[in-house]
Design an enzyme around this catalytic site. Structure first.
Site, PDB file in Angstrom:
ATOM      1  N   ASP A 127     -64.018 -28.117  -8.157  1.00  0.00           N
ATOM      2  CA  ASP A 127     -63.696 -26.899  -7.408  1.00  0.00           C
ATOM      3  C   ASP A 127     -64.045 -25.701  -8.283  1.00  0.00           C
ATOM      4  O   ASP A 127     -63.938 -25.771  -9.497  1.00  0.00           O
ATOM      5  CB  ASP A 127     -62.201 -26.849  -7.046  1.00  0.00           C
ATOM      6  CG  ASP A 127     -61.945 -25.959  -5.830  1.00  0.00           C
ATOM      7  OD1 ASP A 127     -61.655 -26.491  -4.742  1.00  0.00           O
ATOM      8  OD2 ASP A 127     -62.065 -24.717  -5.966  1.00  0.00           O
TER       9      ASP A 127
ATOM     10  N   CYS B 262     -65.012 -27.293   8.645  1.00  0.00           N
ATOM     11  CA  CYS B 262     -63.956 -26.525   9.317  1.00  0.00           C
ATOM     12  C   CYS B 262     -64.511 -25.215   9.873  1.00  0.00           C
ATOM     13  O   CYS B 262     -63.758 -24.290  10.163  1.00  0.00           O
ATOM     14  CB  CYS B 262     -62.768 -26.291   8.385  1.00  0.00           C
ATOM     15  SG  CYS B 262     -63.184 -25.372   6.913  1.00  0.00           S
TER      16      CYS B 262
ATOM     17  N   ASP C  53     -65.185 -31.618   1.391  1.00  0.00           N
ATOM     18  CA  ASP C  53     -64.317 -30.849   2.300  1.00  0.00           C
ATOM     19  C   ASP C  53     -64.468 -29.359   1.999  1.00  0.00           C
ATOM     20  O   ASP C  53     -63.554 -28.709   1.492  1.00  0.00           O
ATOM     21  CB  ASP C  53     -62.858 -31.302   2.114  1.00  0.00           C
ATOM     22  CG  ASP C  53     -61.930 -30.618   3.106  1.00  0.00           C
ATOM     23  OD1 ASP C  53     -62.406 -30.152   4.148  1.00  0.00           O
ATOM     24  OD2 ASP C  53     -60.716 -30.557   2.825  1.00  0.00           O
TER      25      ASP C  53
END
Ligand code: SAH
Length: 395
Positions: free
Chosen positions: A244, A334, A294
């Site tokens: 990340d 998303c 994700d």
């Protein structure tokens, strides 16, 4: 109270349950109002439509709160909350963390409320809701008796409504990291983190990785605070690498992984995912049993949809190359404006470039506390797939 009268020839969208009224659907406004005020709304026939709040700064001029002639006060919110909870309490299981209010889809446009243990984190995305904040807090306190309520209205959309970003405790006080249990594991909602502090929408999808984790080497890209990795380790994974670009997210992932007893089974990599995947791929292929992707929404609107397709293609293509034969790709999107079909086409494109075959083993979507509404297509956003990936030539 001002009256908003709609045009005669508007589409059926509003009649069919959609709560947004665009500026070009309004014929006239009678009476004075200030932005954020509650107004009465009428069809062109002058039949009563409902009540909502108005904002002249927004293209979505009015958002409907009710189609009944109700007073918008604390009692209105109390009743709404009770109704929502009577369903969610049955559908949401094994978790102290769930979305109490999912904005438009729960009939409260511009309001999000997440519950983490005994605390609530709210996001207010519109001036109309901002003006109703006192009622909202009072109703939340009455219905849920929280120990504290934190407001985390720190996203850019507020500026379009003429609002400033804000974050802080608005009812009592609480910790910076709010601990809660989910699926038998301990997690933290970070009051200084992203969105409402934790991504509750993957709560059911993360459980789908159960059958693919045992003894596996996992790469968890866009890990945030480690939701997927913590679950993978619980389901028996050998090792996981979390990637990340947020240092803070990884620090909290570290706390979370240790708290759940998974020492020495993971590595944290603070890097840009695109650069990192590129670099890994140069080092070799066939490195992982499972790759999880994700990412954040790559497209916020239709203007950047092409860029989003490129982004999804790049990360998925690289993930496919990094997987061992018969590896597992866990991939999500998303972006609201990218449909499931669009997403699958992008994945097919990446599969074709890498000469891979993609078999869908599991598919996921939004859990019932984030349930989308068919009449409001904007409430659909989450796509989730688990694929078995192998070379076409090996078939
Ligand atoms: N999988 C997580 C949620 C991921 S949200 C969960 O279930 O909780 C997306 C994450 O991607 C955020 O933590 C954000 O910091 C990170 N991110 C966004 N763009 C990135 C990039 N280019 N490189 C690395 N991380 C990125």
């Amino acid at each position: 109270m001002a009256k908003v009268i709609l045009k005669a020839n508007i589409k059926n969208r509003i009649k069919n349950g959609h709560p947004w009224i665009y500026e070009n659907e309004i014929e006239r406004v009678e009476g004075n109002y200030e932005d954020g005020d509650i107004v009465d709304i009428f069809y062109h026939s002058l039949d009563f439509l409902g009540k909502g709040y108005i904002n002249s700064k927004s293209k979505i001029r009015v958002r409907l709160l009710t189609r009944k002639n109700l007073k918008i006060d604390k009692e209105f919110f109390t009743n709404k909350l009770k109704k929502i909870l009577s369903i969610k309490r049955k559908l949401v299981k094994d978790t102290e963390g769930f979305r109490v209010v999912f904005s438009e889809s729960d009939g409260l446009p511009g309001l999000i409320v997440d519950k983490f243990g005994n605390y609530l984190i709210v996001q207010i995305g519109s001036l109309g809701m901002e003006k109703l904040k006192k009622y909202i807090i009072d109703a939340l306190v009455e219905v849920l008796s929280p120990k504290g309520i934190y407001e985390k209205s720190d996203y850019a959309a507020r500026e379009r409504e003429g609002l400033k970003v804000f974050r802080g405790w608005i009812y009592k006080n609480g910790p910076e990291l709010i601990e809660f249990k989910m699926n038998g594991l301990t997690f933290y909602a970070d009051t200084l983190g992203q969105k409402t502090g934790f991504f509750l929408d993957q709560r059911e999808n993360v459980q789908l990785i159960k059958d693919f984790a045992e003894n596996k080497e996992i790469l968890d890209v866009f890990s945030y605070t480690g939701n997927f990795s913590v679950h993978a380790l619980k389901y028996g994974a050998k090792h996981t690498i979390l990637v990340d670009y947020s240092k803070r997210a990884l620090e909290i992932a570290d706390i979370t992984l240790k708290k759940n007893g998974f020492k020495r089974k993971y590595e944290l990599i603070n890097a840009n995912a695109f650069d990192f995947l590129r670099k890994l791929q140069k080092e070799g292929e066939n490195l992982f049993d499972v790759v999880i992707l994700d990412p954040p929404a790559f497209a916020k609107s239709y203007d950047d949809i092409k860029k989003a397709y490129r982004g999804y293609k790049e990360i998925n293509l690289r993930a496919m190359k990094l997987l061992k034969e018969a590896g597992i790709l866990i991939t999500a999107s998303c972006s609201r404006v990218v449909t499931e079909q669009d997403f699958l086409v992008v994945l097919y494109d990446a599969a074709s470039d890498t000469k891979k075959n993609l078999q869908i083993l599991q598919r996921g979507a939004q859990p019932p506390d984030h349930a989308p509404t068919l009449n409001i297509f904007e409430t659909f956003y989450l796509k989730f797939f688990i694929f078995k990936v192998d070379y076409i030539k090996n078939y």
